[in-house]
Enzyme design. Structure first.
Site: not given
Ligand SMILES: Nc1ncnc2c1ncn2[C@@H]1O[C@H](COP(=O)(O)OP(=O)(O)OP(=O)(O)O)[C@@H](O)[C@H]1O
Ligand SMILES: C[C@H](N)[C@H](N)CCCCCC(=O)O
Ligand SMILES: [Mg+2]
Length: 239
Positions: A16-17, A38, A42, A53, A114, A176
Site C-alpha cells: 500500500k505504501t 497515513k 503502528t 510508513d 493493513g 510485485q
Molecule cells: N514493488 C515493490 N518492489 C520492491 N519492494 C517492494 C515492492 N512493494 C513492496 N515492497 C517492499 O515490501 C514491504 C512492504 O511494502 P509496503 O510497506 O508498501 O506494505 P504495506 O501494505 O504498506 O504495509 P502496512 O500494512 O504495514 O502499511 C516494504 O519493505 C517494501 O519495501
Molecule cells: C503492523 C503492520 N505493519 C500494520 N501497520 C498493521 C497491520 C494490521 C493487520 C490487522 C489484521 O488484519 O490482522
Molecule cells: Mg504501509
C-alpha cells in the site's frame, strides 16, 4: 476542492505504501498537488525509532508532504495498539484532517493500516472498522493486491467485502507484478474478467526502492497514454 482517495489492500505488507508513493509521483508529474496521510501508524521502521510508513515516505522515497495522526509503537492491529498504548482514536478527527487537506491539495491519498477489514476501535459492542471510516466519510478506494499466486482469492474477497459495505472502488493496483509469469499475467486477466474493475497499474518488483526508482516507475507508467486516460476516467480529475 481536491479529491480524497483511500488506499487499502488485501492485507498488510502487500505494498500500500509503495502504491501510494507511486500514485503521488504520478500525480505530481501531472502537475497535481498531492498530500499523503497515513492516519494510523503502528510499528517502527528498521531504525527502531521512526514509525514505519512515515519513515518510508520521508526518508526512503522523499515525499515530505506525508503526515500521520496516531502513532503507536506496537506492530499490531490498530485496535490492539490503541488499547496497549491507551490511545483514543477519533474517526471524526481523521475525517476533519482529510477535509482540511482537500481544501489545500488536488489529491489527498489516505493510506489504511493493513487490509480493508481491520478494526480501528474496540467498543463495548463490537468494533469500529476501517470500512466504517471509509463508508461514513464516503471516501472512494483503490485496492492494492500482490500479483502472484493467491491474488485471485485475496482480491475477489476484498472487493466483495467492499461492495457489501457500499464502498466506491475506483480500481485495482497489482504489486510485485512479473510480466514473465503466466500466473501473474493470468491472475490479472482472470480478475479483470471476474470483477470488471479498472486495473490502474501493475507495479514491478524494484531491486532497490528509492525516490529515483519510484519516480522512474511513475515516468514509465505515464508514457503509456492509454493509462493516463484511464487515470482521468477513474479519478475524474483533469490530468
Ligand atoms: N514493488 C515493490 N518492489 C520492491 N519492494 C517492494 C515492492 N512493494 C513492496 N515492497 C517492499 O515490501 C514491504 C512492504 O511494502 P509496503 O510497506 O508498501 O506494505 P504495506 O501494505 O504498506 O504495509 P502496512 O500494512 O504495514 O502499511 C516494504 O519493505 C517494501 O519495501
Ligand atoms: C503492523 C503492520 N505493519 C500494520 N501497520 C498493521 C497491520 C494490521 C493487520 C490487522 C489484521 O488484519 O490482522
Ligand atoms: Mg504501509
Amino acid at each position: 476542492m481536491g479529491k480524497a482517495i483511500f488506499i487499502t489492500g488485501t492485507g498488510t505488507e502487500i505494498g500500500k505504501t509503495v502504491a501510494t508513493s507511486f500514485l503521488a509521483f504520478v500525480f505530481q508529474k501531472l502537475g497535481l498537488n498531492v498530500k499523503i496521510f497515513k492516519p494510523i501508524q503502528t510499528g517502527l521502521a528498521e531504525d527502531g525509532v521512526s514509525f514505519a510508513d512515515q519513515y518510508w515516505y520521508e526518508k526512503v522515497v522523499g515525499l515530505p508532504q506525508s503526515e500521520g495522526l496516531y502513532y503507536m509503537e506496537p506492530a499490531v492491529s490498530p485496535h490492539l495498539a490503541a488499547t496497549l498504548t491507551n490511545t483514543t482514536i477519533d474517526p471524526a478527527l481523521i475525517a476533519e484532517k482529510i477535509e482540511q487537506w482537500k481544501r489545500q491539495y488536488d489529491i489527498v491519498l489516505v493510506e489504511g493500516a493493513g487490509g480493508l477489514a481491520v478494526p480501528l476501535i474496540e467498543k463495548e459492542q463490537g468494533f469500529y472498522m476501517t470500512n466504517d471510516l471509509i463508508r461514513e466519510y464516503n471516501i472512494p478506494i483503490i485496492i492494492v493486491s500482490l500479483a502472484g499466486l493467491g491474488a485471485i482469492h485475496h482480491t475477489v474477497t476484498t472487493v466483495s467485502y467492499a461492495q457489501q459495505q457500499d464502498i466506491r472502488i475506483l480500481g485495482l493496483i497489482f504489486n510485485q507484478f512479473n510480466a514473465e509469469s503466466i500466473i501473474h499475467v493470468n491472475n490479472i486477466e482472470t480478475i479483470k474478467r471476474m470483477l470488471g474493475l479498472p486495473v490502474i497499474a501493475t507495479l514491478p518488483s524494484l531491486a532497490k526502492v528509492t525516490k529515483y526508482t519510484m519516480m522512474a516507475m511513475a515516468e514509465r507508467w505515464l508514457k503509456n497514454n492509454e493509462q493516463k486516460q484511464l487515470l482521468q476516467e477513474v479519478l475524474s480529475v483533469e490530468v
